[in-house]
Design a protein around this motif. Structure first.
Motif, short mmCIF file in Angstrom:
data_model
loop_
_atom_site.label_atom_id
_atom_site.label_comp_id
_atom_site.label_asym_id
_atom_site.label_seq_id
_atom_site.Cartn_x
_atom_site.Cartn_y
_atom_site.Cartn_z
N GLU A 45 50.75 -83.89 21.63
CA GLU A 45 50.84 -83.35 23.10
C GLU A 45 49.62 -83.95 23.88
N LYS A 46 48.54 -83.79 23.30
CA LYS A 46 47.16 -84.02 24.00
C LYS A 46 46.16 -84.74 23.07
N MET B 116 49.14 -76.93 20.16
CA MET B 116 49.97 -78.06 20.66
C MET B 116 50.88 -78.62 19.51
N ARG C 265 46.91 -86.13 28.53
CA ARG C 265 48.31 -85.64 28.15
C ARG C 265 49.27 -86.90 27.66
N LYS D 215 39.65 -80.12 23.34
CA LYS D 215 38.68 -79.68 24.33
C LYS D 215 37.50 -80.56 24.73
N GLU E 187 45.06 -77.62 16.92
CA GLU E 187 44.45 -77.08 18.02
C GLU E 187 44.42 -77.94 19.11
N ASP E 188 44.51 -77.16 20.34
CA ASP E 188 44.38 -78.00 21.79
C ASP E 188 43.00 -78.64 21.81
#
Length: 226
Positions: free
Chosen positions: A117-118, A1, A31, A21, A18-19
């Motif tokens: 983004e997240k 992201m 989000r 988790k 990194e996205d």
């Protein structure tokens, strides 16, 4: 992201991160739909405070995409207003109205960074508040004020013992997190109807009638980033 980091004073970059988790059962992944630049971001930007490739952002709203097994007050798809300080809202300090000093507290800007983004939000039940429904797009930037500025003003009002003339002491009503007021219906307005940028001002005025809120530092000085 994609996410924004402050690499050094005066050096702000958009980078691949990194996205997030789920790491603990009390986490939620959201989000981000809007975030702010805060006045407190100017200190490291100007070199007054140290910064070294630090994720930016601590005023934020968004949509829940995933929750841990122990999250009970949120569901996937909820629109949420997030606190700029992580807190469980259950410890003795939180219950006394000072969530920014939670025994599990951490500052979002220093460890998470919501100009992305997240984001993974720890202790989601304490740090996130769901609105009654998805707000109109015009209201979203105003809801950002409940993420930090309302808490900052709330703490100042409590410290000054501000309140209605009939009862000037701030402890006459049950304690609530400032962001809770963003989730309450506002007079003559609906989350399904038209809103103005001043909608949250009603919540602020109502919040001034309530009890203590979290301690805070800094304030917002920016518009929403969509």
């Amino acid at each position: 992201m994609r996410g924004i980091v402050m690499a050094a004073p005066g050096d702000v970059r958009v980078e691949e991160r990194e996205d997030p988790k789920i790491l603990k059962p009390t986490d939620a992944i959201i989000r981000l739909t809007a975030t702010c630049i805060c006045g407190s971001d100017l200190w490291p930007y100007r070199g007054v405070e140290r910064v070294n490739h630090t994720p930016m952002g601590h005023e934020y709203v968004g949509i829940v995409e995933e929750i841990g097994d122990e999250v009970t007050t949120l569901k996937v798809g909820d629109f949420v207003v997030g606190s700029f300080v992580i807190s469980d809202n259950t410890c003795e300090i939180c219950q006394s109205g000072y969530q920014s000093r939670c025994v599990h507290g951490e500052f979002v800007s220093q460890t998470i960074g919501t100009q992305a983004e997240k984001a993974r939000i720890p202790y989601a039940d304490g740090a996130l508040v769901a609105t009654p429904a998805h707000p109109d797009p015009e209201l979203i930037p105003s809801l950002l004020a409940a993420s930090d500025v309302l808490g900052t003003g709330w703490f100042a009002a409590v410290a000054a013992e501000a309140g209605p003339a009939s009862n000037p002491h701030p402890d006459f009503a049950p304690r609530m997190r400032p962001v809770d007021y963003a989730a309450r219906p506002l007079p003559s307005r609906s989350f399904d109807g038209a809103h103005s940028a001043g909608s949250l001002g009603v919540a602020v005025r109502r919040g001034a009638r309530g009890g203590g809120g979290p301690g805070a530092s800094g304030g917002s000085s920016g518009g929403g980033l969509r």
